[in-house]
Motif scaffolding. Structure first.
Motif, PDB file in Angstrom:
ATOM      1  N   ARG A 165       4.226  14.918 -19.311  1.00  0.00           N
ATOM      2  CA  ARG A 165       4.439  13.487 -19.058  1.00  0.00           C
ATOM      3  C   ARG A 165       5.331  13.395 -17.842  1.00  0.00           C
ATOM      4  O   ARG A 165       6.553  13.472 -17.946  1.00  0.00           O
ATOM      5  CB  ARG A 165       5.094  12.809 -20.258  1.00  0.00           C
ATOM      6  N   LYS A 166       4.715  13.226 -16.680  1.00  0.00           N
ATOM      7  CA  LYS A 166       5.493  13.208 -15.448  1.00  0.00           C
ATOM      8  C   LYS A 166       4.939  12.146 -14.496  1.00  0.00           C
ATOM      9  O   LYS A 166       3.728  11.953 -14.407  1.00  0.00           O
ATOM     10  CB  LYS A 166       5.465  14.583 -14.776  1.00  0.00           C
ATOM     11  N   VAL A 167       5.841  11.494 -13.784  1.00  0.00           N
ATOM     12  CA  VAL A 167       5.475  10.451 -12.824  1.00  0.00           C
ATOM     13  C   VAL A 167       6.258  10.701 -11.544  1.00  0.00           C
ATOM     14  O   VAL A 167       7.458  11.014 -11.582  1.00  0.00           O
ATOM     15  CB  VAL A 167       5.793   9.047 -13.375  1.00  0.00           C
ATOM     16  N   ALA A 168       5.595  10.575 -10.399  1.00  0.00           N
ATOM     17  CA  ALA A 168       6.258  10.776  -9.114  1.00  0.00           C
ATOM     18  C   ALA A 168       7.353   9.739  -8.906  1.00  0.00           C
ATOM     19  O   ALA A 168       7.213   8.574  -9.306  1.00  0.00           O
ATOM     20  CB  ALA A 168       5.244  10.709  -7.979  1.00  0.00           C
ATOM     21  N   ALA A 169       8.426  10.173  -8.272  1.00  0.00           N
ATOM     22  CA  ALA A 169       9.539   9.263  -8.003  1.00  0.00           C
ATOM     23  C   ALA A 169       9.124   8.127  -7.084  1.00  0.00           C
ATOM     24  O   ALA A 169       9.690   7.026  -7.146  1.00  0.00           O
ATOM     25  CB  ALA A 169      10.698  10.037  -7.391  1.00  0.00           C
ATOM     26  N   SER A 170       8.143   8.359  -6.233  1.00  0.00           N
ATOM     27  CA  SER A 170       7.606   7.322  -5.350  1.00  0.00           C
ATOM     28  C   SER A 170       6.130   7.596  -5.132  1.00  0.00           C
ATOM     29  O   SER A 170       5.703   8.749  -5.103  1.00  0.00           O
ATOM     30  CB  SER A 170       8.344   7.331  -4.005  1.00  0.00           C
ATOM     31  N   PHE A 171       5.344   6.544  -4.999  1.00  0.00           N
ATOM     32  CA  PHE A 171       3.914   6.715  -4.763  1.00  0.00           C
ATOM     33  C   PHE A 171       3.555   6.664  -3.281  1.00  0.00           C
ATOM     34  O   PHE A 171       2.378   6.709  -2.930  1.00  0.00           O
ATOM     35  CB  PHE A 171       3.114   5.656  -5.532  1.00  0.00           C
ATOM     36  N   THR A 172       4.567   6.540  -2.418  1.00  0.00           N
ATOM     37  CA  THR A 172       4.345   6.610  -0.975  1.00  0.00           C
ATOM     38  C   THR A 172       5.501   7.368  -0.339  1.00  0.00           C
ATOM     39  O   THR A 172       6.575   7.516  -0.933  1.00  0.00           O
ATOM     40  CB  THR A 172       4.266   5.221  -0.313  1.00  0.00           C
ATOM     41  N   ASP A 173       5.280   7.830   0.902  1.00  0.00           N
ATOM     42  CA  ASP A 173       6.383   8.388   1.676  1.00  0.00           C
ATOM     43  C   ASP A 173       7.170   7.218   2.283  1.00  0.00           C
ATOM     44  O   ASP A 173       6.743   6.057   2.221  1.00  0.00           O
ATOM     45  CB  ASP A 173       5.830   9.310   2.770  1.00  0.00           C
ATOM     46  N   PRO A 174       8.321   7.478   2.886  1.00  0.00           N
ATOM     47  CA  PRO A 174       9.140   6.370   3.420  1.00  0.00           C
ATOM     48  C   PRO A 174       8.446   5.533   4.483  1.00  0.00           C
ATOM     49  O   PRO A 174       8.776   4.350   4.646  1.00  0.00           O
ATOM     50  CB  PRO A 174      10.368   7.090   3.998  1.00  0.00           C
ATOM     51  N   THR A 175       7.500   6.105   5.229  1.00  0.00           N
ATOM     52  CA  THR A 175       6.823   5.330   6.268  1.00  0.00           C
ATOM     53  C   THR A 175       5.706   4.454   5.725  1.00  0.00           C
ATOM     54  O   THR A 175       5.200   3.581   6.428  1.00  0.00           O
ATOM     55  CB  THR A 175       6.221   6.266   7.336  1.00  0.00           C
ATOM     56  N   GLY A 176       5.284   4.697   4.480  1.00  0.00           N
ATOM     57  CA  GLY A 176       4.155   3.957   3.932  1.00  0.00           C
ATOM     58  C   GLY A 176       2.820   4.418   4.469  1.00  0.00           C
ATOM     59  O   GLY A 176       1.804   3.754   4.268  1.00  0.00           O
ATOM     60  N   ARG A 177       2.796   5.578   5.104  1.00  0.00           N
ATOM     61  CA  ARG A 177       1.554   6.103   5.678  1.00  0.00           C
ATOM     62  C   ARG A 177       0.806   7.036   4.719  1.00  0.00           C
ATOM     63  O   ARG A 177      -0.384   7.249   4.875  1.00  0.00           O
ATOM     64  CB  ARG A 177       1.856   6.858   6.976  1.00  0.00           C
ATOM     65  N   VAL A 178       1.521   7.603   3.731  1.00  0.00           N
ATOM     66  CA  VAL A 178       0.914   8.530   2.776  1.00  0.00           C
ATOM     67  C   VAL A 178       1.018   7.926   1.386  1.00  0.00           C
ATOM     68  O   VAL A 178       2.118   7.572   0.929  1.00  0.00           O
ATOM     69  CB  VAL A 178       1.609   9.905   2.811  1.00  0.00           C
ATOM     70  N   LEU A 179      -0.108   7.819   0.692  1.00  0.00           N
ATOM     71  CA  LEU A 179      -0.172   7.214  -0.634  1.00  0.00           C
ATOM     72  C   LEU A 179      -0.611   8.270  -1.636  1.00  0.00           C
ATOM     73  O   LEU A 179      -1.574   9.008  -1.384  1.00  0.00           O
ATOM     74  CB  LEU A 179      -1.156   6.042  -0.654  1.00  0.00           C
ATOM     75  N   LEU A 180       0.077   8.354  -2.773  1.00  0.00           N
ATOM     76  CA  LEU A 180      -0.270   9.315  -3.817  1.00  0.00           C
ATOM     77  C   LEU A 180      -1.163   8.658  -4.863  1.00  0.00           C
ATOM     78  O   LEU A 180      -0.969   7.499  -5.225  1.00  0.00           O
ATOM     79  CB  LEU A 180       0.987   9.840  -4.503  1.00  0.00           C
ATOM     80  N   ALA A 181      -2.129   9.445  -5.376  1.00  0.00           N
ATOM     81  CA  ALA A 181      -3.051   8.926  -6.385  1.00  0.00           C
ATOM     82  C   ALA A 181      -3.413  10.032  -7.368  1.00  0.00           C
ATOM     83  O   ALA A 181      -3.416  11.217  -7.029  1.00  0.00           O
ATOM     84  CB  ALA A 181      -4.318   8.378  -5.722  1.00  0.00           C
ATOM     85  N   GLY A 182      -3.750   9.634  -8.586  1.00  0.00           N
ATOM     86  CA  GLY A 182      -4.181  10.602  -9.587  1.00  0.00           C
ATOM     87  C   GLY A 182      -3.080  11.568  -9.965  1.00  0.00           C
ATOM     88  O   GLY A 182      -1.904  11.214 -10.028  1.00  0.00           O
ATOM     89  N   GLU A 183      -3.457  12.825 -10.230  1.00  0.00           N
ATOM     90  CA  GLU A 183      -2.477  13.802 -10.696  1.00  0.00           C
ATOM     91  C   GLU A 183      -1.478  14.200  -9.619  1.00  0.00           C
ATOM     92  O   GLU A 183      -0.474  14.842  -9.935  1.00  0.00           O
ATOM     93  CB  GLU A 183      -3.191  15.035 -11.247  1.00  0.00           C
ATOM     94  N   ALA A 184      -1.717  13.844  -8.391  1.00  0.00           N
ATOM     95  CA  ALA A 184      -0.669  14.021  -7.378  1.00  0.00           C
ATOM     96  C   ALA A 184       0.496  13.081  -7.641  1.00  0.00           C
ATOM     97  O   ALA A 184       1.615  13.323  -7.200  1.00  0.00           O
ATOM     98  CB  ALA A 184      -1.236  13.772  -5.980  1.00  0.00           C
ATOM     99  N   ALA A 185       0.228  12.007  -8.399  1.00  0.00           N
ATOM    100  CA  ALA A 185       1.236  10.989  -8.665  1.00  0.00           C
ATOM    101  C   ALA A 185       1.720  10.963 -10.108  1.00  0.00           C
ATOM    102  O   ALA A 185       2.827  10.491 -10.383  1.00  0.00           O
ATOM    103  CB  ALA A 185       0.684   9.603  -8.312  1.00  0.00           C
ATOM    104  N   HIS A 186       0.904  11.467 -11.044  1.00  0.00           N
ATOM    105  CA  HIS A 186       1.288  11.393 -12.459  1.00  0.00           C
ATOM    106  C   HIS A 186       0.488  12.391 -13.286  1.00  0.00           C
ATOM    107  O   HIS A 186      -0.649  12.732 -12.965  1.00  0.00           O
ATOM    108  CB  HIS A 186       1.072   9.979 -13.015  1.00  0.00           C
ATOM    109  N   LEU A 187       1.090  12.847 -14.373  1.00  0.00           N
ATOM    110  CA  LEU A 187       0.456  13.763 -15.320  1.00  0.00           C
ATOM    111  C   LEU A 187       0.651  13.219 -16.724  1.00  0.00           C
ATOM    112  O   LEU A 187       1.773  12.880 -17.115  1.00  0.00           O
ATOM    113  CB  LEU A 187       1.068  15.163 -15.212  1.00  0.00           C
ATOM    114  N   PHE A 188      -0.454  13.147 -17.487  1.00  0.00           N
ATOM    115  CA  PHE A 188      -0.396  12.626 -18.843  1.00  0.00           C
ATOM    116  C   PHE A 188      -1.144  13.558 -19.786  1.00  0.00           C
ATOM    117  O   PHE A 188      -2.057  14.263 -19.375  1.00  0.00           O
ATOM    118  CB  PHE A 188      -1.058  11.239 -18.941  1.00  0.00           C
TER     119      PHE A 188
END
Length: 407
Positions: free
Chosen positions: A277-300
């Motif tokens: 059960r893990k969730v990324a601290a942020s779904f984007t980098d500080p510039t807003g140019r990189v967006l996380l999705a799926g298991e790169a962003a969360h695990l269930f």
């Protein structure tokens, strides 16, 4: 290093799993050029059923990304109509839904192996003109206010306006950006086995959840059908010694007691997993140019089918936000920010819901007593049986698979 412009496009998608390919299709539907970078080979084989369920909301999102795709996935997948729950060999809940086949409405879900879902998505991506680069393991990401440069282990590089990272639990993009995953890992483990339908016919298409199965030494067992076979999920105890249930030899010993000797000879794949059960601290980098999705962003955990389905919603929402950013850069901060907050909120809901499911699946003393009491009362108090049926999957009312926002 290769010329970065050789793979340049408005968007790079890292990862050619279901989430990455959904993102690519959603971007193409908005007229954006897309290059998908995949660390594996073109002819790679990803074994096992893994993510089985494609929920109706996900089918609708696939249909939106590529008309006809949701219908093709649904037509191939199995939609079982009967679900049963048993407790120590005795049925405490059963429900059969009306047959909705032959209608144009998408089903409540389709059950198929992830390798088949990926096959449909890859074919749709080729039809849509998505560019794939295989053997491209991303090891470096540099994002600025004007764009992103991505480098691979072999030295090749690409630049783009935006990147969607859908490269899984061990995301090279997330690691390069230094975004941590926050959460927990369970002590106990599960063994998952895929079994092909026996020669001469399919088994009944029923999903069966069995608390404290007598033939499994009181361990809980879930059986889920998919097109061409079924999956057995055995919940092991925290103190089960390694090798007792999670090796091929062990599976050959215990599986026949659950499915019969004939079926046990048709094992397609097996794996062992822990609840994460893990969730990324942020779904984007500080510039807003990189967006996380799926298991790169969360695990269930798999119960409730939250992983891939929420990832598909992530992908479409990310494509929506990037489409806005490309067409009207002045609106980019709001669109990207709303993607990040909305999808992270959905991920946090799923994490809490998965925690509730985990508490139910691995109850302490009072929890076991409550389950036993509910099973005893189920024949005369149907809602007790319904609770035993629904509780292993966690709360359902929430943003698990929210449709991506249309800007």
């Amino acid at each position: 290093m290769a010329d970065p412009a050789a793979g340049e496009g408005p968007v790079l998608v890292v990862g050619a799993g279901p989430v990455g390919m959904t993102a690519a299709l959603a971007l193409r539907a908005r007229g954006l050029a897309v290059t998908v970078l995949e660390s594996g080979a073109k002819d790679r084989v990803r074994p096992g059923s893994r993510a089985l369920f494609v929920h109706r909301q996900s089918l609708r999102l696939l249909e939106r990304a590529r008309p006809g795709l949701g219908q093709r996935v649904a037509a191939y997948g199995t939609t079982w109509r009967t679900r049963r729950t048993l407790y120590r060999g005795r049925q405490v809940f059963a429900q059969t839904f009306p047959d909705s086949s032959g209608t144009s409405e998408l089903p409540a879900f389709a059950s198929l192996r992830q390798v088949d879902t990926e096959r449909f998505l890859y074919e749709a991506c080729l039809e849509a003109g998505v560019d794939f680069r295989f053997d491209a393991e991303v090891t470096g990401v540099e994002a600025t206010g004007t764009g992103v440069t991505v480098t691979a282990a072999d030295g090749d590089g690409w630049t783009a306006g935006h990147v969607i990272a859908a490269d899984g639990a061990r995301s090279g993009v997330r690691e390069a950006l230094g975004i941590p995953l926050e959460g927990t890992r369970s002590e106990g483990y599960h063994v998952v086995v895929d079994v092909a339908d026996p020669a001469g016919g399919e088994l009944s298409a029923e999903r069966v959840f069995h608390y404290e199965h007598p033939a499994a030494g009181g361990r809980t067992v879930l059986r889920v059908p998919f097109t061409g076979g079924f999956q057995i999920d055995l919940q092991c105890r925290a103190d089960d010694p390694p090798g007792t249930y999670d090796t091929e030899q062990a599976v050959r010993r215990w599986l026949p007691r659950l499915v019969g000797a004939d079926c046990a000879h048709h094992v397609l794949w097996m794996s062992r997993y822990h609840f994460l059960r893990k969730v990324a601290a942020s779904f984007t980098d500080p510039t807003g140019r990189v967006l996380l999705a799926g298991e790169a962003a969360h695990l269930f955990p798999p119960f409730g089918a939250r992983g891939m389905n929420s990832g598909i919603a992530d992908a479409v929402s990310a494509a929506d936000a990037i489409s806005v950013a490309c067409s009207d850069p002045s609106r980019a901060p709001v669109a990207i920010g709303e993607f990040a907050s909305t999808r992270r909120r959905a991920a946090l809901f799923n994490s809490v819901a998965a925690g509730a499911a985990l508490d139910h699946m691995r109850p302490r003393r009072w929890g076991r007593m409550t389950q036993r009491a509910a099973a005893t009362l189920a024949p005369v108090v149907p809602r007790c049986g319904a609770w035993l049926e629904h509780a292993p999957y966690g709360p359902r009312n929430g943003p698990m698979a929210d449709a991506a926002r249309k800007y």
